[in-house]
Design a protein around this motif. Structure first.
Motif, PDB file in Angstrom:
ATOM      1  N   SER A 241       5.400-148.409  60.307  1.00 37.71           N
ATOM      2  CA  SER A 241       5.095-149.450  59.328  1.00 37.71           C
ATOM      3  C   SER A 241       3.602-149.704  59.247  1.00 37.71           C
ATOM      4  O   SER A 241       3.042-149.844  58.151  1.00 37.71           O
ATOM      5  N   VAL A 242       2.957-149.763  60.399  1.00 37.17           N
ATOM      6  CA  VAL A 242       1.511-150.017  60.411  1.00 37.17           C
ATOM      7  C   VAL A 242       0.772-148.929  59.649  1.00 37.17           C
ATOM      8  O   VAL A 242      -0.140-149.213  58.861  1.00 37.17           O
ATOM      9  N   ARG A 243       1.168-147.676  59.840  1.00 35.33           N
ATOM     10  CA  ARG A 243       0.534-146.588  59.086  1.00 35.33           C
ATOM     11  C   ARG A 243       0.753-146.764  57.586  1.00 35.33           C
ATOM     12  O   ARG A 243      -0.125-146.487  56.769  1.00 35.33           O
ATOM     13  N   MET A 244       1.934-147.249  57.235  1.00 31.58           N
ATOM     14  CA  MET A 244       2.238-147.460  55.821  1.00 31.58           C
ATOM     15  C   MET A 244       1.374-148.584  55.246  1.00 31.58           C
ATOM     16  O   MET A 244       0.817-148.449  54.157  1.00 31.58           O
ATOM     17  N   TRP A 245       1.229-149.694  55.989  1.00 26.27           N
ATOM     18  CA  TRP A 245       0.391-150.803  55.498  1.00 26.27           C
ATOM     19  C   TRP A 245      -1.063-150.352  55.371  1.00 26.27           C
ATOM     20  O   TRP A 245      -1.743-150.705  54.406  1.00 26.27           O
ATOM     21  N   GLN A 246      -1.534-149.589  56.342  1.00 23.72           N
ATOM     22  CA  GLN A 246      -2.918-149.101  56.277  1.00 23.72           C
ATOM     23  C   GLN A 246      -3.130-148.228  55.042  1.00 23.72           C
ATOM     24  O   GLN A 246      -4.173-148.316  54.377  1.00 23.72           O
TER      25      GLN A 246
ATOM     26  N   ALA B 296      -1.235-163.377  62.899  1.00 26.93           N
ATOM     27  CA  ALA B 296      -2.568-163.464  63.509  1.00 26.93           C
ATOM     28  C   ALA B 296      -2.668-162.689  64.826  1.00 26.93           C
ATOM     29  O   ALA B 296      -3.663-162.009  65.082  1.00 26.93           O
ATOM     30  N   GLU B 297      -1.651-162.780  65.659  1.00 24.66           N
ATOM     31  CA  GLU B 297      -1.678-162.102  66.960  1.00 24.66           C
ATOM     32  C   GLU B 297      -0.942-160.765  66.948  1.00 24.66           C
ATOM     33  O   GLU B 297      -0.842-160.109  67.981  1.00 24.66           O
ATOM     34  N   THR B 298      -0.458-160.380  65.805  1.00 27.54           N
ATOM     35  CA  THR B 298       0.419-159.206  65.759  1.00 27.54           C
ATOM     36  C   THR B 298      -0.034-158.183  64.728  1.00 27.54           C
ATOM     37  O   THR B 298      -0.654-157.177  65.065  1.00 27.54           O
ATOM     38  N   LEU B 299       0.263-158.434  63.463  1.00 25.68           N
ATOM     39  CA  LEU B 299      -0.030-157.441  62.436  1.00 25.68           C
ATOM     40  C   LEU B 299      -1.523-157.181  62.294  1.00 25.68           C
ATOM     41  O   LEU B 299      -1.948-156.026  62.170  1.00 25.68           O
ATOM     42  N   MET B 300      -2.322-158.230  62.307  1.00 33.47           N
ATOM     43  CA  MET B 300      -3.766-158.023  62.116  1.00 33.47           C
ATOM     44  C   MET B 300      -4.361-157.111  63.184  1.00 33.47           C
ATOM     45  O   MET B 300      -5.032-156.126  62.854  1.00 33.47           O
ATOM     46  N   PRO B 301      -4.144-157.374  64.478  1.00 35.20           N
ATOM     47  CA  PRO B 301      -4.684-156.431  65.467  1.00 35.20           C
ATOM     48  C   PRO B 301      -4.039-155.050  65.398  1.00 35.20           C
ATOM     49  O   PRO B 301      -4.681-154.045  65.713  1.00 35.20           O
ATOM     50  N   CYS B 302      -2.793-154.967  64.957  1.00 37.90           N
ATOM     51  CA  CYS B 302      -2.157-153.652  64.791  1.00 37.90           C
ATOM     52  C   CYS B 302      -2.859-152.850  63.704  1.00 37.90           C
ATOM     53  O   CYS B 302      -3.084-151.641  63.848  1.00 37.90           O
ATOM     54  N   LEU B 303      -3.212-153.493  62.606  1.00 33.18           N
ATOM     55  CA  LEU B 303      -3.847-152.794  61.489  1.00 33.18           C
ATOM     56  C   LEU B 303      -5.189-152.194  61.881  1.00 33.18           C
ATOM     57  O   LEU B 303      -5.595-151.152  61.367  1.00 33.18           O
ATOM     58  N   PHE B 304      -5.884-152.851  62.808  1.00 27.32           N
ATOM     59  CA  PHE B 304      -7.199-152.371  63.222  1.00 27.32           C
ATOM     60  C   PHE B 304      -7.145-151.540  64.501  1.00 27.32           C
ATOM     61  O   PHE B 304      -8.177-151.156  65.045  1.00 27.32           O
ATOM     62  N   GLY B 305      -5.948-151.256  64.986  1.00 25.74           N
ATOM     63  CA  GLY B 305      -5.794-150.402  66.152  1.00 25.74           C
ATOM     64  C   GLY B 305      -6.026-151.084  67.476  1.00 25.74           C
ATOM     65  O   GLY B 305      -6.035-150.428  68.527  1.00 25.74           O
ATOM     66  N   LYS B 306      -6.202-152.404  67.476  1.00 23.77           N
ATOM     67  CA  LYS B 306      -6.410-153.138  68.721  1.00 23.77           C
ATOM     68  C   LYS B 306      -5.111-153.288  69.498  1.00 23.77           C
ATOM     69  O   LYS B 306      -5.100-153.303  70.728  1.00 23.77           O
ATOM     70  N   LEU B 307      -4.005-153.408  68.776  1.00 24.37           N
ATOM     71  CA  LEU B 307      -2.687-153.578  69.384  1.00 24.37           C
ATOM     72  C   LEU B 307      -1.793-152.450  68.893  1.00 24.37           C
ATOM     73  O   LEU B 307      -1.745-152.157  67.692  1.00 24.37           O
ATOM     74  N   LYS B 308      -1.073-151.815  69.813  1.00 25.36           N
ATOM     75  CA  LYS B 308      -0.219-150.690  69.435  1.00 25.36           C
ATOM     76  C   LYS B 308       1.205-150.922  69.940  1.00 25.36           C
ATOM     77  O   LYS B 308       1.411-151.217  71.113  1.00 25.36           O
TER      78      LYS B 308
END
Length: 204
Positions: free
Chosen positions: A101-106, A164-176
């Motif tokens: 999903s994260v790859r799709m949003w990016q 704020a603590e989930t999708l946003m850091p996932c989009l920038f690769g901080k959280l996987k």
């Protein structure tokens, strides 16, 4: 005269999901997708006039298949807000933060910079979830389980807190690939902040 069918459209969307996932938006071609779907490019363009439109339709198809049960459960529940919104938050974040999903949003964000594909996806995807959440909050306000407020503003604020603590850091690769435990805890913190702002009268 060529006849369009839902079965063929579904086959194209399934093939597109595979190719976009494997090659990314830039690396994928309509020829590859047509071959994977077992048809011609002419047939493919008969259903989707551009790669951007096909990608938006594919993303919407994937999203709704996962999110429809979460959204439907929220619209039908009689549970109190803390319980219903905890389940909703964990469910929606579990999908939003999954690696595919994260790859799709990016990709959607990247495509949105040069076409209206992002806006198209927002209208047929996220906005529907927003409307369902706003409708739930409005119902709770009418039942006096929440104080009166603009339900659409409240829905936007809640989603921002959840992401704020989930999708946003996932989009920038901080959280996987955050764990269910992590998503449960972040949902709890988001709801604590939400209820401090919007209140929860009548709760034990």
């Amino acid at each position: 005269m060529r006849v369009r069918t839902e079965a063929k459209r579904d086959a194209i969307l399934e093939a597109a999901a595979e190719v976009f996932l494997e090659a990314g938006f830039e690396g994928a071609s309509m020829s590859q997708i047509a071959a994977r779907a077992g048809g011609s490019k002419r047939t493919l363009y008969g259903y989707f006039p551009s790669k951007e439109e096909l990608f938006v339709a594919m993303a919407h198809n994937v999203a709704t298949s996962f999110l429809d049960p979460v959204v439907d459960a929220l619209s039908q529940t009689e549970e109190l807000p803390p319980v219903a919104l905890q389940r909703f938050g964990e469910g929606i974040l579990g999908f939003l933060c999954a690696p595919d999903s994260v790859r799709m949003w990016q990709t959607i964000i990247g495509v949105a910079g040069r076409s209206d594909a992002g806006a198209q996806f927002y209208e047929i995807g996220p906005s529907r979830g927003h409307e369902a959440l706003a409708a739930f909050l409005k119902r709770q306000m009418d039942l006096e389980r929440l104080p009166p407020a603009d339900p659409h503003d409240a829905a936007r604020h809640l989603m921002a807190l959840l992401e704020a603590e989930t999708l946003m850091p996932c989009l920038f690769g901080k959280l996987k690939a955050p764990s269910k435990k992590y998503l449960r805890a972040t949902t709890e913190r988001a709801l604590q902040a939400f209820f401090r702002g919007y209140g929860n009268p009548g709760m034990p």
